[in-house]
Design an enzyme around this catalytic site. Structure first.
Site, PDB file in Angstrom:
ATOM      1  N   LYS A 195      69.884  59.320  44.162  1.00 28.97           N
ATOM      2  CA  LYS A 195      69.084  59.070  45.570  1.00 28.97           C
ATOM      3  C   LYS A 195      69.799  60.177  46.540  1.00 28.97           C
ATOM      4  CE  LYS A 195      69.942  57.379  49.271  1.00 28.97           C
ATOM      5  NZ  LYS A 195      69.480  58.455  50.250  1.00 28.97           N
ATOM      6  N   CYS A 304      84.590  66.453  53.403  1.00 29.06           N
ATOM      7  CA  CYS A 304      85.427  65.176  53.441  1.00 29.06           C
ATOM      8  C   CYS A 304      87.047  65.828  53.110  1.00 29.06           C
ATOM      9  CB  CYS A 304      85.267  64.250  52.280  1.00 29.06           C
ATOM     10  SG  CYS A 304      84.955  65.042  50.882  1.00 29.06           S
ATOM     11  N   GLU A 399      87.986  60.593  61.074  1.00 31.40           N
ATOM     12  CA  GLU A 399      87.647  61.894  60.625  1.00 31.40           C
ATOM     13  C   GLU A 399      86.339  62.506  61.762  1.00 31.40           C
ATOM     14  OE1 GLU A 399      85.295  61.055  57.135  1.00 31.40           O
ATOM     15  OE2 GLU A 399      86.001  63.051  56.105  1.00 31.40           O
TER      16      GLU A 399
HETATM   17  P1  ADP Z   1      76.927  60.106  56.332  1.00 41.10           P
HETATM   18  O1  ADP Z   1      77.725  59.650  57.573  1.00 41.10           O
HETATM   19  O2  ADP Z   1      77.727  61.351  55.943  1.00 41.10           O
HETATM   20  O3  ADP Z   1      75.493  60.710  56.294  1.00 41.10           O
HETATM   21  P2  ADP Z   1      76.252  57.930  54.675  1.00 41.10           P
HETATM   22  O4  ADP Z   1      77.262  57.092  53.930  1.00 41.10           O
HETATM   23  O5  ADP Z   1      75.493  57.354  56.040  1.00 41.10           O
HETATM   24  O6  ADP Z   1      77.290  59.254  55.282  1.00 41.10           O
HETATM   25  O7  ADP Z   1      75.288  58.798  53.563  1.00 41.10           O
HETATM   26  C1  ADP Z   1      75.778  59.144  52.574  1.00 41.10           C
HETATM   27  C2  ADP Z   1      74.455  58.650  51.431  1.00 41.10           C
HETATM   28  O8  ADP Z   1      74.584  57.290  51.689  1.00 41.10           O
HETATM   29  C3  ADP Z   1      72.940  59.156  51.802  1.00 41.10           C
HETATM   30  O9  ADP Z   1      72.486  59.603  50.665  1.00 41.10           O
HETATM   31  C4  ADP Z   1      72.728  58.105  52.819  1.00 41.10           C
HETATM   32  O10 ADP Z   1      70.986  58.076  52.462  1.00 41.10           O
HETATM   33  C5  ADP Z   1      73.114  56.725  51.745  1.00 41.10           C
HETATM   34  N1  ADP Z   1      72.958  55.634  52.365  1.00 41.10           N
HETATM   35  C6  ADP Z   1      73.444  55.500  53.851  1.00 41.10           C
HETATM   36  N2  ADP Z   1      73.250  53.920  53.954  1.00 41.10           N
HETATM   37  C7  ADP Z   1      72.986  53.548  52.890  1.00 41.10           C
HETATM   38  C8  ADP Z   1      72.326  52.151  52.568  1.00 41.10           C
HETATM   39  N3  ADP Z   1      72.472  51.112  53.299  1.00 41.10           N
HETATM   40  N4  ADP Z   1      72.066  51.850  51.272  1.00 41.10           N
HETATM   41  C9  ADP Z   1      72.048  52.994  50.314  1.00 41.10           C
HETATM   42  N5  ADP Z   1      72.225  54.080  50.534  1.00 41.10           N
HETATM   43  C10 ADP Z   1      72.856  54.468  51.849  1.00 41.10           C
END
Ligand code: ADP
Length: 498
Positions: A195, A304, A399
């Site tokens: 994903k 990162c 960060e």
């Molecule tokens: P950033 O803040 O760098 O966007 P995230 O951790 O939000 O980092 O996003 C990294 C990945 O995690 C993306 O593919 C995002 O869609 C996914 N993601 C964010 N929230 C969820 C969740 N609740 N469940 C599964 N995947 C998630």
């Protein structure tokens, strides 16, 4: 994030990515079990440089995520049954196709992510490098034969593919964060469900198209697009998924990893960093400025391993700060699809707000702005250098993920080490000094997974990338990167001695 999502939106007349040799690399369907899968509900993909829509992908959910896991599970025995050499040949073709279409991949990446085209081209080569490296490693997944503990016993340790792998990847490196997971997973015989970030799905789907053309069998590499939460629930909860690998924010990574424990999945995490960048009085100032530009301002500060906290010794402080401010003050900002620029936009409005908040917090406590400090229109933000930043400023605790170099002065080596380690993160650290003994002492004392000595660029497919403390677990790239996709299996045989 989903305000742009609409059901049945007419997307035929929106602008797309110009100048592609192969427009069919911009996909509008997900890739599951070797089939291209659509949906009426769409996610629109924006170019952060100007807000134009560059593509749209299906908004799929839990049912399709389960289909993808089924496809991966069904595909795995055939893929695993091939020789390592045969899997390696497929991976090599995939890597070569990436390089053959590098310019298109770079344009797609810049179009949806915003990084300058030169950086996007660099990432395509870097990403292809992971597939090439692991294509070679596919033939070297060797086990061990142990000296037995009894005359009639024989002990063999096999290394077996861990099973179906689920991967969730971020938007900052839309290709490389995928290939550094898919390369080792596929090399050892696993099948994968990916994903990608909803902000950068087009790069992931272009990669899937090339996987199809390279001869990756149906179901071995699946890409599902859609809302993160429902898909994430399947990828972390489905017992058929045996390995979960995530790159993204620390908060989300921790939450997803915890869910994986209900079915005891293997977990790899690449989470946030808070890298210190330490410049000693005896440093080569040119090299330190080059390193700071490479480490802090690459990808508009959205990596990162970006330097996040600059600790500069008193004797070199003013010269270093002035030279850095002069260099980044000359950056050209603009949309990578329209010309050559040094810095692109930030990914979204939330990212801009965070940079602003870090600057405001530091300035309120007495920091001075040497250059930048302002929005440059839309999602663009001026490259910014601050001095006299307090050690406990927000920018030193979190960060920033933006083009902000916040400099704190220090006197002694032990003070620098103490401040550098005063964080829950432990990904990268950078040290600039000409003193060999000091560089060895610092390499040992800094609590992190990677140290750059007199360099701001540390990433390569040849070396293990990863963090300690709350920056994650596991390593990507290098021969260590295979281990996360392998289980050990002991075969203990009792034999007749005559
Ligand atoms: P950033 O803040 O760098 O966007 P995230 O951790 O939000 O980092 O996003 C990294 C990945 O995690 C993306 O593919 C995002 O869609 C996914 N993601 C964010 N929230 C969820 C969740 N609740 N469940 C599964 N995947 C998630």
């Amino acid at each position: 994030m989903f305000q742009d999502m609409g059901v049945g939106v007419n997307v035929r007349n929106v602008s797309r990515i110009p100048g592609l040799q192969r427009a069919d690399l911009v996909r509008s369907e997900a890739f599951i079990g070797g089939a291209w899968v659509g949906a009426e509900s769409r996610i629109l993909v924006d170019n952060p440089a100007d807000g134009s829509v560059v593509g749209d992908v299906p908004n799929l959910g839990a049912a399709e995520a389960m289909d993808a896991v089924t496809a991966a599970r069904d595909a795995m025995p055939g893929w695993q049954g091939l020789t390592g050499k045969a899997r390696g040949e497929v991976l090599r073709r995939w890597s070569q196709l990436m390089l053959a279409h590098a310019e298109d991949l770079a344009r797609i990446m810049t179009g949806e992510q915003g990084k300058p085209l030169t950086e996007a081209r660099g990432e395509v080569a870097y990403a292809a490098g992971f597939l090439e490296w692991f294509a070679e490693e596919a033939r070297r997944v060797n086990g061990h034969v142990l000296t037995p503990h009894a005359a009639d016993k024989r002990l063999t340790v096999l290394r077996r593919p861990v099973g179906v792998v689920a991967a969730i990847t971020p938007w900052n490196f839309p290709l490389a964060m995928i290939t550094r997971k898919a390369g080792p997973a596929l090399a050892v015989g696993c099948a994968m469900v990916l994903k990608p970030s909803e902000l950068t799905p087009l790069s992931a789907l272009a990669l899937a198209k090339l996987a199809e053309e390279a001869g990756v069998p149906p179901g071995v590499f699946n890409v599902i697009t859609g809302e993160a939460a429902p898909i994430g629930e399947v990828l972390t909860g489905d017992p058929r998924v045996r390995k979960f690998t995530f790159t993204g924010s620390t908060a989300v990574g921790k939450m997803l990893a915890a869910r994986c424990m209900a079915t005891v999945k293997r977990v790899s995490l690449e989470l946030g960093g808070n890298a210190p960048f330490i410049v000693f009085d005896d440093a080569d100032i040119e090299a330190a400025v080059d390193g700071a530009v490479a480490s802090k301002f690459r990808n508009t500060g959205q990596t990162c391993v970006c330097a996040n906290r600059f600790f500069v010794q008193t004797g070199i402080h003013d010269r270093f700060a002035a030279a850095l401010a002069e260099r980044v003050g000359g950056f050209r900002l603009g949309s990578g699809l329209t010309g050559e620029f040094d810095q692109g936009p930030l990914i979204d409005a939330r990212a801009v707000a965070k940079v602003r908040a870090h600057i405001a917090d530091a300035v309120e406590a007495g920091a001075r702005i040497l250059t930048g400090g302002q929005s440059a229109g839309g999602l663009f933000f001026e490259p910014t250098v601050l001095v006299d930043v307090k050690p406990d400023a927000l920018v030193n605790r979190e960060e920033t993920f933006g083009p902000l170099a916040a400099i704190t002065r220090f006197e002694t080596e032990s003070e620098a080490v103490r401040m550098a380690n005063d964080t829950s993160a432990g990904l990268a650290a950078y040290v600039f000094t000409k003193d060999m003994s000091r560089s060895v002492r610092l390499s040992e004392a800094l609590e992190c997974g990677m140290v750059g000595l007199n360099t701001g660029l540390i990433s390569t497919e040849i070396a293990p990338f990863g963090g300690i403390k709350e920056s994650g677990m596991g390593r990507e790239g290098s021969r260590y990167g295979l281990e996360d996709y392998l289980d050990l299996k002991l075969v203990c045989a009792e034999i007749d001695l005559e």
